[in-house]
Every structure is written in structure tokens, then in C-alpha cells.
Enzyme design. Sequence first.
Site, mmCIF file in Angstrom:
data_model
loop_
_atom_site.group_PDB
_atom_site.id
_atom_site.type_symbol
_atom_site.label_atom_id
_atom_site.label_comp_id
_atom_site.label_asym_id
_atom_site.label_seq_id
_atom_site.Cartn_x
_atom_site.Cartn_y
_atom_site.Cartn_z
ATOM 1 N N ASP A 80 46.583 -36.062 64.341
ATOM 2 C CA ASP A 80 45.975 -36.997 63.399
ATOM 3 C C ASP A 80 44.464 -36.697 63.272
ATOM 4 O O ASP A 80 43.840 -36.306 64.260
ATOM 5 C CB ASP A 80 46.193 -38.405 64.000
ATOM 6 C CG ASP A 80 46.294 -39.501 62.978
ATOM 7 O OD1 ASP A 80 46.408 -39.198 61.784
ATOM 8 O OD2 ASP A 80 46.286 -40.684 63.399
ATOM 9 N N HIS A 81 43.878 -36.907 62.103
ATOM 10 C CA HIS A 81 42.412 -36.841 61.872
ATOM 11 C C HIS A 81 41.622 -35.929 62.804
ATOM 12 O O HIS A 81 41.047 -36.398 63.786
ATOM 13 C CB HIS A 81 41.805 -38.240 62.016
ATOM 14 C CG HIS A 81 42.295 -39.217 61.015
ATOM 15 N ND1 HIS A 81 41.825 -39.273 59.728
ATOM 16 C CD2 HIS A 81 43.235 -40.186 61.110
ATOM 17 C CE1 HIS A 81 42.436 -40.236 59.069
ATOM 18 N NE2 HIS A 81 43.311 -40.802 59.882
ATOM 19 N N ASP A 101 40.610 -33.512 58.813
ATOM 20 C CA ASP A 101 39.960 -34.610 58.106
ATOM 21 C C ASP A 101 38.497 -34.278 57.885
ATOM 22 O O ASP A 101 37.660 -34.489 58.751
ATOM 23 C CB ASP A 101 40.110 -35.924 58.889
ATOM 24 C CG ASP A 101 39.529 -37.098 58.113
ATOM 25 O OD1 ASP A 101 38.904 -36.866 57.052
ATOM 26 O OD2 ASP A 101 39.694 -38.246 58.562
ATOM 27 N N GLU A 131 42.709 -34.787 53.723
ATOM 28 C CA GLU A 131 42.406 -36.121 53.195
ATOM 29 C C GLU A 131 41.336 -36.035 52.133
ATOM 30 O O GLU A 131 40.342 -35.356 52.283
ATOM 31 C CB GLU A 131 41.944 -37.038 54.343
ATOM 32 C CG GLU A 131 41.585 -38.446 53.876
ATOM 33 C CD GLU A 131 41.244 -39.390 55.043
ATOM 34 O OE1 GLU A 131 41.849 -39.256 56.114
ATOM 35 O OE2 GLU A 131 40.359 -40.234 54.855
ATOM 36 N N HIS A 177 42.014 -48.528 58.171
ATOM 37 C CA HIS A 177 42.574 -48.368 59.513
ATOM 38 C C HIS A 177 42.398 -49.656 60.314
ATOM 39 O O HIS A 177 41.427 -50.383 60.136
ATOM 40 C CB HIS A 177 41.866 -47.240 60.268
ATOM 41 C CG HIS A 177 42.258 -45.875 59.792
ATOM 42 N ND1 HIS A 177 41.346 -44.973 59.316
ATOM 43 C CD2 HIS A 177 43.468 -45.269 59.730
ATOM 44 C CE1 HIS A 177 41.988 -43.855 58.981
ATOM 45 N NE2 HIS A 177 43.267 -44.011 59.221
HETATM 46 CO CO CO Z 1 44.516 -42.379 59.622
HETATM 47 CO CO CO Z 2 46.963 -48.645 60.552
#
Ligand code: CO
Ligand code: CO
Length: 288
Positions: A80-81, A101, A131, A177
Site C-alpha cells: 500500500d502507498h 504513491d 494514484e 483515509h
Molecule cells: Co489508501
Molecule cells: Co479507510
Amino acid sequence: MLMNMNALLETAVENHFAVPAFNIGTCQFLNGIIELCEEVEAPVILAVHPLEQNFQRESGMAAVLKAAHNARVPVCVHLDHSGIADIVRAIRNGFTSVMIDASLMSFEDNVDMTKQVIKIARPLGISVEAELGTIGKNAGAAEEGTKDIIYTRPEEAREFVERTGTDTLAVAVGTAHGIYPPDFRPQLKLDLLSEIRQSVDVPLVLHGGSSNPDEEIKEAVRRGISKVNIASDIKYAFYKQLRRTLAENENMIEPFDIYPEAVKAMQQAALHKMELFGTVGTAQLYHF
Ligand code: CO
Ligand code: CO
């Protein structure tokens, strides 16, 4: 069965459902999610944030990969990210998918960074998520984000996908988020999502879907979201129950006594999301 994101989402796109990406912060989440997905025959993305990779180290990542390999349902292990250093670490750990990201950089730098990652990942069969636009951030969320959301522009999305060749695209259509504060009303721009869907042909990803109204998320899937990231909702369910268990049982010290109720609460939250996304039962649609 372990696969990359392209293989996993191809079936989702064809059959109009979305696959959840659940963040795996500890082995309780790992085993609880795999157990649930096998039970309801659902494909799943095991997402690990760079801070979660740091925390669980290489041995933890080996466990994630082993569980994915052994699972009776399709599984993608996804970072992730991230920036480049964490991506290289994840690739060495056997991940089948990574997210670059660079959304807080300029458009040109985002394009360049994404291309760099694709150059590393593609020859290895690892899929790449990028992204465009910025997803909002609420207090307590580990992930990057901005106070104000910069919405993804359809024409920029088209140019970005064409120039980078990214496999999937995370879009900013009004989510943030983390768990939203009580006075914050998230506004998902569903028309914008449809416009973006028309502009590009890669699977679209929704981040920050925690605590958006169920109907909104369902509609986003209907309009072409193929992957939804879920972190805060399952963590919230898990730790709420864990706090209760510990408060009610002051002398409890065995992990096998302490965790099961929290895992169950987490599984319930996860199952609720999978029902919204139409993921339940879809493992049968994969041929392997
Ligand atoms: Co995210
Ligand atoms: Co969330």
C-alpha cells in the site's frame, strides 16, 4: 492461490464486483481474513502498508506470502502507498503487487515515478497501482493524505494512464483515509467517478472507503470500482473488541484466549464489506 493484481481484478471487472484490500497489520488479521475468505469463497487482496511491513519485518511478510500461497481462494499480496525503497523491499519479500504513491508530487513527477516503478516491477510479473489526485486524511490514519481532497480530473487520468501504463489507478472522488469525525460528511462524487470510468480502461481503486455510507460504496462499485481499500473499519472492530475483552478479563494473558473474540469482530466487519462489494462466492469464477 497467490496471483498478481491483474489476474485477480480481471475476473472482478468481467463480473462487476469489487475485491476488498484489507490491511494486514498483525498475524491475527492475516489468519482471520484468510479463514473468512475461504469460508465464504471470496478472492482477497492482502494489503500491507510500508509501516506495517516495517513493524512485522521479513518474517511477518514470509508468513503473509505463505498464507497466500496455501489459500484455497485467489489472493494478491499488495504493498500500500509506497516510495521506491519500500517497493524494492516488498518485491524482495515476494509481493505480487505494489502501489507507488507519488500523488503529492506534481503531475509530471508522478508520471516519472510511476514509470520508474513499472520498469522495475513489470518484468517480474508484479502489478503496479498508481494514484492521481489526493485522498483526504482523517486523524489517526497512518496513510498519506491531504486535509482537502484534490479530485482526480478525467482528462488527466486518461493522460496519466496512457503515459505511464499503470495497471490500476487509485482515484480521488471524495473519500478520506481513516474514520471520519462526527461532524464530517463525506461526499462521494459519483458522477465524477463515472466520467473517470469512461476515460480510462484500467481497473479503478477506491481508497478511504471506511465509514462512507453503505449505499454510496455499493453505487461506486456499480459504477466501476474494482478494488476497495479497507483498513480503518476492520482495525476499529478488532481493537474495540480487544479493549473490551482485556477490560473484562484482567488476568487473561494467553494470546489464544485474548484474541479470538477480536478476530471474530474483525471478520464480521470484513464480511459486511464483502457483501456490499459483491465479492462473496466469487472465488468460483476464477479458473486455476
Ligand atoms: Co489508501
Ligand atoms: Co479507510
